[in-house]
Design an enzyme around this catalytic site. Structure first.
Site, PDB file in Angstrom:
ATOM      1  N   HIS A  27      19.869  23.585  55.013  1.00 18.18           N
ATOM      2  CA  HIS A  27      20.490  23.629  55.837  1.00 18.18           C
ATOM      3  C   HIS A  27      20.451  23.154  57.649  1.00 18.18           C
ATOM      4  CE1 HIS A  27      22.612  23.833  52.371  1.00 18.18           C
ATOM      5  NE2 HIS A  27      24.409  23.648  52.787  1.00 18.18           N
ATOM      6  N   HIS A  67      24.316  29.746  55.245  1.00 20.14           N
ATOM      7  CA  HIS A  67      24.140  28.668  54.787  1.00 20.14           C
ATOM      8  C   HIS A  67      22.903  28.461  55.842  1.00 20.14           C
ATOM      9  CE1 HIS A  67      27.864  27.533  56.992  1.00 20.14           C
ATOM     10  NE2 HIS A  67      26.575  25.984  57.186  1.00 20.14           N
ATOM     11  N   GLY A 116      27.099  33.694  52.453  1.00 23.99           N
ATOM     12  CA  GLY A 116      26.707  32.336  51.977  1.00 23.99           C
ATOM     13  C   GLY A 116      27.724  32.014  51.589  1.00 23.99           C
ATOM     14  N   LEU A 118      31.385  31.700  51.898  1.00 23.91           N
ATOM     15  CA  LEU A 118      31.947  31.219  53.460  1.00 23.91           C
ATOM     16  C   LEU A 118      33.020  32.257  53.187  1.00 23.91           C
ATOM     17  CD1 LEU A 118      31.764  27.585  53.955  1.00 23.91           C
ATOM     18  CD2 LEU A 118      30.330  29.108  55.238  1.00 23.91           C
ATOM     19  N   GLY A 155      34.201  26.341  57.664  1.00 25.64           N
ATOM     20  CA  GLY A 155      34.033  26.505  57.156  1.00 25.64           C
ATOM     21  C   GLY A 155      34.509  28.449  56.795  1.00 25.64           C
ATOM     22  N   ASN A 184      31.624  22.837  65.537  1.00 22.50           N
ATOM     23  CA  ASN A 184      30.920  21.476  66.143  1.00 22.50           C
ATOM     24  C   ASN A 184      31.589  20.916  64.824  1.00 22.50           C
ATOM     25  OD1 ASN A 184      30.267  21.580  62.517  1.00 22.50           O
ATOM     26  ND2 ASN A 184      28.761  23.251  63.292  1.00 22.50           N
ATOM     27  N   HIS A 258      24.080  17.942  57.597  1.00 18.53           N
ATOM     28  CA  HIS A 258      24.528  20.027  57.762  1.00 18.53           C
ATOM     29  C   HIS A 258      23.888  20.162  56.172  1.00 18.53           C
ATOM     30  CE1 HIS A 258      27.156  23.175  56.843  1.00 18.53           C
ATOM     31  NE2 HIS A 258      27.393  22.441  55.079  1.00 18.53           N
ATOM     32  N   SER A 372      51.379  53.620  44.851  1.00 16.82           N
ATOM     33  CA  SER A 372      51.151  53.582  42.781  1.00 16.82           C
ATOM     34  C   SER A 372      49.942  53.949  43.281  1.00 16.82           C
ATOM     35  CB  SER A 372      51.511  52.187  43.351  1.00 16.82           C
ATOM     36  OG  SER A 372      52.390  51.788  43.663  1.00 16.82           O
ATOM     37  N   GLU A 399      43.574  42.250  50.116  1.00 14.16           N
ATOM     38  CA  GLU A 399      42.372  42.285  48.297  1.00 14.16           C
ATOM     39  C   GLU A 399      41.668  42.283  48.741  1.00 14.16           C
ATOM     40  OE1 GLU A 399      46.850  42.682  46.433  1.00 14.16           O
ATOM     41  OE2 GLU A 399      46.060  41.393  47.964  1.00 14.16           O
ATOM     42  N   HIS A 449      46.936  50.314  36.834  1.00 10.07           N
ATOM     43  CA  HIS A 449      48.032  49.414  36.520  1.00 10.07           C
ATOM     44  C   HIS A 449      47.074  48.455  35.102  1.00 10.07           C
ATOM     45  CE1 HIS A 449      50.290  51.578  39.045  1.00 10.07           C
ATOM     46  NE2 HIS A 449      51.877  50.599  38.944  1.00 10.07           N
ATOM     47  N   ASP A 457      56.831  45.164  34.484  1.00  7.69           N
ATOM     48  CA  ASP A 457      56.578  44.216  35.480  1.00  7.69           C
ATOM     49  C   ASP A 457      55.166  43.276  34.655  1.00  7.69           C
ATOM     50  OD1 ASP A 457      57.510  45.931  38.040  1.00  7.69           O
ATOM     51  OD2 ASP A 457      55.611  45.874  38.088  1.00  7.69           O
TER      52      ASP A 457
END
Length: 650
Positions: A27, A67, A116, A118, A155, A184, A258, A372, A399, A449, A457
């Site tokens: 790239h 990249h 890498g 993104l 990205g 860009n 790119h 929890s 997360e 869990h 649940d």
């Protein structure tokens, strides 16, 4: 921009162009576009020492837009890092070259993290910045006073992880964090307008970040914007309006620059346009010397810094050497002195209660599930906006960012981060867990869990295929302890695994203890070991993990009534068992012809143990919403139903 800066930036451009062309892969556009910004950053601001790449007080430079890796490799080579020679650049993207297609972390090389996928680097950078603030609070700003810079592209900012990470960074007011946005407006498919119409200014300011827009090819604007960011009380985004493939007459500003080599004809035109009259990989001595001078600045900076550091050096060393042995020993004794049914998530909390005070570099957290996951103890102090004296992070419902931030914490120095969520949400975490394993980082994932045992649940929250998926990741230890004592042993192993991340798969429901005596030996270190034998001679081996070890023991006792004698093998870690010597594995695996396994999850990972003629009791469909004992019965996971099938098999 002055001629000096242009010439220095062109060194980056042409090393990148030439390396991509030689590899016939890569790239070139991003390094060409961001060369001016990187030159100003390294020349005028970045604090680093190529002679000691691991200097603790260096600024951190993260390339989230991985990249564009030749930007990083060129900078490291030009500034004098021994890790990247000119010959290495010529081996860009070749087998075993340090100049891999995307940056791969190696300690002491200047490559601070693996990027890498993104957006990962943005969250890593947040972890680096948090680590700096914690250490600064602990040792003072004369010892720790560095910045974290991260280059991110369009990205990176489309990825959801960027929102999670930047939101938390803004909340915590990480003023030491500066993002250089390569704005860009080009993606692989073409202009970013095909998919994005975000108002970046409003977006980032809503997080609590400062936002500055500049011409990414104007030296004065670049310099002033970074100067302004140095004094900010909040994290800063500098939106650098750049041209991808800068200098290319036919490909500048286009997607064609790119992800493909420019081609020899176009490279010839770029050389002509930028007045670069040198052969491929040739850097004129004057410019080479100028870049080396930029690298040498850090040598003097570290020498000056060392005078202050030596005053507190012993305290720093002590901080980075956790002593968890005492707490583990105490907790093992407590487990035997107080035999009772206990959920392994609660057992994990008791371990943390015992070790937190003695492990100053252990940084806890949870994705809005502290109560929890049982990850927060009475010894934890919460990190808050502008207040970094604590050792526990409320990540919020983030997360993915949590796990990538923990990678940054681990990479920064010697922090041991752990974070909690439900095992089902390991799917949100997996890209970052995979990078923990790839980078050999000691990150601990507390996943509670962990089966249909969570009950009402229902299937949206009941893990089925998650354990199999995690076990498939190389260099990741997945621990599923069967009781309080095994949980202690698994925590001990995770704390000793310096180059391997760990997942602790823990129950919501209470489990009866299977280990009733103190042991000087960590049996979980074998990965699998015998917990019950109903006769000296046995006809059957029953493998189980976690909550199903109790079920396996019940099944063995049920079978004994029918004069079918068996041994029960607890398997807290398939990875550790797979690494045992042949003699030990044969002892476990080859005593009986018939083998069965019991685990309340997908069955794929058990075939290698029970063989073609064995029986596997598990779940290869989604769960149900009901009290957990009813769900176990529905899926045939009871001692009577399992025993009946084994008897019929015999």
């Amino acid at each position: 921009m002055s001629k000096q800066y242009k010439d220095l930036a062109n060194c980056i451009r042409f090393l990148s162009i030439d390396a991509v062309q030689k590899a016939n892969s890569g790239h070139p556009g991003m390094p060409m576009g961001m060369a001016d910004v990187a030159t100003v950053l390294f020349k005028d601001f970045l604090k680093f020492n190529p002679k000691n790449p691991n200097w603790i007080n260096r600024d951190r430079f993260i390339l989230s837009a991985g990249h564009g890796s030749m930007l990083l490799y060129s900078l490291l080579h030009l500034t004098g890092y021994k890790s990247i020679s000119l010959n290495d650049l010529k081996k860009f993207r070749q087998l075993n070259s340090i100049c891999a297609g995307h940056p791969e972390y190696h300690s002491g090389t200047g490559i601070e993290t693996t990027t890498g996928p993104l957006g990962q680097g943005i969250a890593n950078a947040v972890g680096f910045a948090i680590a700096e603030e914690i250490l600064k609070k602990k040792f003072g700003n004369k010892i720790i006073n560095h910045k974290t810079y991260v280059i991110a592209g369009d990205g990176c900012l489309m990825e959801g992880i960027s929102h999670e990470a930047m939101s938390l960074a803004g909340h915590l007011k990480l003023k030491n964090l500066i993002m250089l946005f390569d704005n860009n407006s080009i993606s692989i498919d073409g202009p970013t307008s095909l998919a994005v119409s975000d108002n970046y200014k409003k977006r980032f300011e809503s997080y609590g970040w400062n936002y500055v827009e500049i011409d990414g090819h104007n030296h004065n604007q670049i310099k002033k914007s970074i100067q302004k960011a140095q004094k900010s009380k909040n994290p800063t985004v500098i939106s650098c309006k750049t041209k991808i493939g800068y200098g290319s007459p036919n490909k500048s500003g286009k997607a064609s620059s790119h992800g493909s080599p420019l081609g020899l004809d176009e490279i010839s035109l770029v050389r002509k346009k930028l007045n670069w009259n040198f052969k491929p990989f040739e850097i004129p001595k004057k410019l080479s010397n100028e870049w080396k001078k930029i690298g040498l600045k850090g040598l003097l900076a570290e020498k000056k810094w060392s005078k202050q550091f030596n005053i507190k050096k012993n305290n720093f060393i002590k901080f980075n050497k956790p002593n968890f042995d005492r707490g583990i020993k105490i907790e093992k004794k407590n487990a035997i002195d107080d035999i009772k049914s206990l959920a392994t998530r609660k057992a994990s909390e008791l371990v943390l209660n015992s070790i937190t005070n003695d492990c100053k570099n252990l940084i806890g957290g949870s994705a809005d599930l502290a109560g929890s996951n049982n990850t927060k103890t009475k010894f934890h102090e919460i990190l808050q906006p502008g207040k970094f004296g604590g050792n526990y992070i409320h990540y919020g419902v983030r997360e993915h960012a949590m796990c990538a931030i923990m990678n940054g914490l681990s990479l920064h120095s010697n922090f041991i981060p752990y974070g909690g969520t439900f095992l089902i949400f390991s799917d949100y975490c997996k890209p970052s867990i995979r990078l923990s394993a790839l980078m050999q980082q000691q990150v601990i994932y507390v996943m509670t869990h962990d089966s249909i045992g969570l009950g009402e649940d229902g299937p949206t929250h009941q893990p089925i295929e998650q354990l199999d998926g995690l076990r498939s990741i190389p260099n990741l230890n997945v621990f599923r302890p069967a009781d309080r004592y095994e949980t202690i042993e698994c925590w001990e192993l995770a704390l000793k695994s310096k180059k391997t991340p760990s997942v602790l798969s823990l129950t919501r429901q209470n489990l009866d203890p299977i280990r009733l005596k103190l042991s000087n030996q960590n049996k979980c270190a074998y990965g699998a070991y015998e917990v019950l034998r109903t006769n000296s001679k046995v006809q059957l081996t029953i493998f189980a993990s976690g909550s199903e070890v109790n079920l396996a023991i019940e099944t063995a006792k049920e079978l004994k009534k029918n004069r079918i004698f068996s041994k029960v093998i607890s398997v807290p870690s398939q990875e550790l068992f797979n690494n045992q010597n042949s003699s030990y594995k044969n002892k476990i695996l080859k005593e009986t012809k018939l083998k069965v396994s019991i685990e309340a999850g997908a069955t794929n990972s058990w075939h290698k143990y029970v063989g073609e003629n064995g029986l596997i009791f598990g779940i290869d469909e989604f769960g149900k919403s009901a009290p957990y004992k009813e769900i176990f019965d529905y899926f045939g996971l009871t001692s009577k139903k399992i025993s009946k099938k084994i008897i019929n098999k015999k």
